[in-house]
Motif scaffolding. Structure first.
Motif, PDB file in Angstrom:
ATOM      1  N   GLU A 195       6.708  17.050  -1.221  1.00  0.00           N
ATOM      2  CA  GLU A 195       5.649  18.010  -1.501  1.00  0.00           C
ATOM      3  C   GLU A 195       5.325  18.000  -2.993  1.00  0.00           C
ATOM      4  OE1 GLU A 195       7.086  21.796  -0.241  1.00  0.00           O
ATOM      5  OE2 GLU A 195       8.869  21.649  -1.438  1.00  0.00           O
ATOM      6  N   GLU A 196       4.145  18.458  -3.317  1.00  0.00           N
ATOM      7  CA  GLU A 196       3.673  18.429  -4.701  1.00  0.00           C
ATOM      8  C   GLU A 196       4.684  19.087  -5.633  1.00  0.00           C
ATOM      9  OE1 GLU A 196       1.532  17.077  -7.614  1.00  0.00           O
ATOM     10  OE2 GLU A 196       1.011  16.680  -5.534  1.00  0.00           O
ATOM     11  N   ASP A 197       5.129  18.326  -6.602  1.00  0.00           N
ATOM     12  CA  ASP A 197       6.108  18.803  -7.581  1.00  0.00           C
ATOM     13  C   ASP A 197       5.606  18.384  -8.966  1.00  0.00           C
ATOM     14  OD1 ASP A 197       8.270  19.315  -9.227  1.00  0.00           O
ATOM     15  OD2 ASP A 197       9.752  18.442  -7.877  1.00  0.00           O
ATOM     16  N   PRO A 198       5.102  19.335  -9.764  1.00  0.00           N
ATOM     17  CA  PRO A 198       4.540  18.963 -11.069  1.00  0.00           C
ATOM     18  C   PRO A 198       5.578  18.402 -12.046  1.00  0.00           C
ATOM     19  CG  PRO A 198       4.612  21.343 -10.833  1.00  0.00           C
ATOM     20  CD  PRO A 198       5.018  20.762  -9.512  1.00  0.00           C
ATOM     21  N   ASP A 199       6.856  18.591 -11.754  1.00  0.00           N
ATOM     22  CA  ASP A 199       7.906  18.094 -12.641  1.00  0.00           C
ATOM     23  C   ASP A 199       8.385  16.685 -12.288  1.00  0.00           C
ATOM     24  OD1 ASP A 199       7.873  20.466 -14.081  1.00  0.00           O
ATOM     25  OD2 ASP A 199       9.407  21.393 -12.817  1.00  0.00           O
ATOM     26  N   LEU A 200       7.880  16.131 -11.192  1.00  0.00           N
ATOM     27  CA  LEU A 200       8.272  14.789 -10.764  1.00  0.00           C
ATOM     28  C   LEU A 200       7.270  13.772 -11.312  1.00  0.00           C
ATOM     29  CD1 LEU A 200       9.941  12.790  -9.022  1.00  0.00           C
ATOM     30  CD2 LEU A 200       8.378  13.334  -7.144  1.00  0.00           C
ATOM     31  N   PHE A 201       7.805  12.747 -11.965  1.00  0.00           N
ATOM     32  CA  PHE A 201       6.971  11.666 -12.491  1.00  0.00           C
ATOM     33  C   PHE A 201       7.529  10.343 -12.008  1.00  0.00           C
ATOM     34  CE2 PHE A 201       6.292  15.238 -15.202  1.00  0.00           C
ATOM     35  CZ  PHE A 201       4.923  15.212 -15.440  1.00  0.00           C
TER      36      PHE A 201
ATOM     37  N   PHE B 154       0.413  12.395   0.697  1.00  0.00           N
ATOM     38  CA  PHE B 154      -0.272  12.465   1.987  1.00  0.00           C
ATOM     39  C   PHE B 154      -0.665  11.061   2.443  1.00  0.00           C
ATOM     40  CE2 PHE B 154      -4.001  12.913   4.702  1.00  0.00           C
ATOM     41  CZ  PHE B 154      -3.471  13.715   5.693  1.00  0.00           C
ATOM     42  N   GLY B 155      -1.168  10.252   1.525  1.00  0.00           N
ATOM     43  CA  GLY B 155      -1.530   8.867   1.863  1.00  0.00           C
ATOM     44  C   GLY B 155      -0.312   8.060   2.289  1.00  0.00           C
ATOM     45  N   ALA B 156       0.813   8.264   1.601  1.00  0.00           N
ATOM     46  CA  ALA B 156       2.041   7.547   1.953  1.00  0.00           C
ATOM     47  C   ALA B 156       2.557   7.990   3.317  1.00  0.00           C
ATOM     48  CB  ALA B 156       3.111   7.769   0.881  1.00  0.00           C
ATOM     49  N   SER B 157       2.315   9.248   3.668  1.00  0.00           N
ATOM     50  CA  SER B 157       2.791   9.751   4.969  1.00  0.00           C
ATOM     51  C   SER B 157       2.110   9.051   6.140  1.00  0.00           C
ATOM     52  CB  SER B 157       2.594  11.263   5.070  1.00  0.00           C
ATOM     53  OG  SER B 157       1.240  11.587   5.269  1.00  0.00           O
ATOM     54  N   ARG B 158       0.959   8.431   5.896  1.00  0.00           N
ATOM     55  CA  ARG B 158       0.273   7.683   6.969  1.00  0.00           C
ATOM     56  C   ARG B 158       1.074   6.467   7.414  1.00  0.00           C
ATOM     57  NH1 ARG B 158      -4.811   5.505   5.272  1.00  0.00           N
ATOM     58  NH2 ARG B 158      -3.798   5.268   3.271  1.00  0.00           N
ATOM     59  N   TYR B 159       2.055   6.055   6.617  1.00  0.00           N
ATOM     60  CA  TYR B 159       2.880   4.902   6.945  1.00  0.00           C
ATOM     61  C   TYR B 159       4.188   5.301   7.625  1.00  0.00           C
ATOM     62  CZ  TYR B 159      -0.457   2.561   3.966  1.00  0.00           C
ATOM     63  OH  TYR B 159      -1.628   2.078   3.429  1.00  0.00           O
TER      64      TYR B 159
ATOM     65  N   TRP C  74       2.081  -1.190  11.462  1.00  0.00           N
ATOM     66  CA  TRP C  74       3.454  -1.061  10.972  1.00  0.00           C
ATOM     67  C   TRP C  74       3.681   0.356  10.487  1.00  0.00           C
ATOM     68  CZ3 TRP C  74       7.232  -4.565  11.431  1.00  0.00           C
ATOM     69  CH2 TRP C  74       6.889  -5.907  11.647  1.00  0.00           C
ATOM     70  N   LEU C  75       4.779   0.991  10.948  1.00  0.00           N
ATOM     71  CA  LEU C  75       5.118   2.349  10.531  1.00  0.00           C
ATOM     72  C   LEU C  75       6.623   2.466  10.285  1.00  0.00           C
ATOM     73  CD1 LEU C  75       2.995   4.471  13.046  1.00  0.00           C
ATOM     74  CD2 LEU C  75       2.468   3.986  10.657  1.00  0.00           C
ATOM     75  N   ILE C  76       6.983   3.379   9.385  1.00  0.00           N
ATOM     76  CA  ILE C  76       8.391   3.670   9.115  1.00  0.00           C
ATOM     77  C   ILE C  76       8.886   4.589  10.222  1.00  0.00           C
ATOM     78  CG2 ILE C  76      10.017   4.681   7.474  1.00  0.00           C
ATOM     79  CD1 ILE C  76       7.886   4.079   5.289  1.00  0.00           C
TER      80      ILE C  76
ATOM     81  N   ASN D 280       0.833  -1.209   0.000  1.00  0.00           N
ATOM     82  CA  ASN D 280       0.000   0.000   0.000  1.00  0.00           C
ATOM     83  C   ASN D 280       0.868   1.260   0.000  1.00  0.00           C
ATOM     84  OD1 ASN D 280      -2.297  -1.568   0.028  1.00  0.00           O
ATOM     85  ND2 ASN D 280      -2.610  -1.389   2.221  1.00  0.00           N
ATOM     86  N   PHE D 281       1.958   1.240   0.749  1.00  0.00           N
ATOM     87  CA  PHE D 281       2.880   2.373   0.772  1.00  0.00           C
ATOM     88  C   PHE D 281       3.465   2.611  -0.626  1.00  0.00           C
ATOM     89  CE2 PHE D 281       7.306   3.835   1.108  1.00  0.00           C
ATOM     90  CZ  PHE D 281       7.103   5.070   1.702  1.00  0.00           C
ATOM     91  N   CYS D 282       3.909   1.539  -1.275  1.00  0.00           N
ATOM     92  CA  CYS D 282       4.475   1.652  -2.626  1.00  0.00           C
ATOM     93  C   CYS D 282       3.458   2.202  -3.617  1.00  0.00           C
ATOM     94  CB  CYS D 282       4.973   0.295  -3.114  1.00  0.00           C
ATOM     95  SG  CYS D 282       6.463  -0.273  -2.292  1.00  0.00           S
TER      96      CYS D 282
END
Length: 141
Positions: free
Chosen positions: A66-72, A47-52, A128-130, A36-38
């Motif tokens: 943080e939101e980066d429109p250039d990251l894919f 934000f969803g990944a931060s829950r882990y 389970w959390l990181i 789910n994290f992946c």
């Protein structure tokens, strides 16, 4: 007829009483959690990944992602899981393939994560959390 109804009621109660006796397996839960994290990172649901991530490190995690429109994100996966590293913990080697505009070159970023199983009174099975936020991500440098 009355006897048949009583027998059916007894069987129904006996079957429903057995439903909750399956033992909790933290390993199975851990694999599902890491998947789910992946997936959250794959779809840029930061934000969803931060829950882990443990609550103390969530803000730092979100600052890295943080939101980066250039990251894919091309791919997001777990390369290795070591559940025997420590009690109630695991070491995970996480890998992300990405590209960051203006470059179209696909790069790989690896993050070795320490996961912990947190058991509290309100959480019978635990979660389970990181333990720590990631090191500085390469596209921010």
């Amino acid at each position: 007829m009355k006897r048949l109804l009583i027998i059916m009621l007894f069987l129904l109660l006996a079957l429903t009483g057995c439903a909750g006796t399956e033992k909790y397996n933290p390993t199975t839960d851990f694999v599902l959690t890491t998947n789910n994290f992946c997936e959250a990172l794959r779809w840029k649901d930061f934000f969803g990944a931060s829950r882990y991530v443990v609550p103390a490190a969530q803000e730092e995690f979100l600052a890295q992602f943080e939101e980066d429109p250039d990251l894919f994100v091309v791919d997001s996966r777990v390369k290795k899981i070591d559940l025997e590293k420590k009690e109630n913990g695991a070491e995970v080697v996480y890998e992300m393939e990405y590209y960051h505009l203006p470059s179209s070159r696909v790069r790989t970023w690896t993050w070795t994560q320490e996961w912990i199983l947190i058991r509290e009174k309100t959480l019978k099975q635990g979660v389970w959390l990181i333990e720590k936020a990631p090191p500085e991500v390469p596209w921010k440098k």
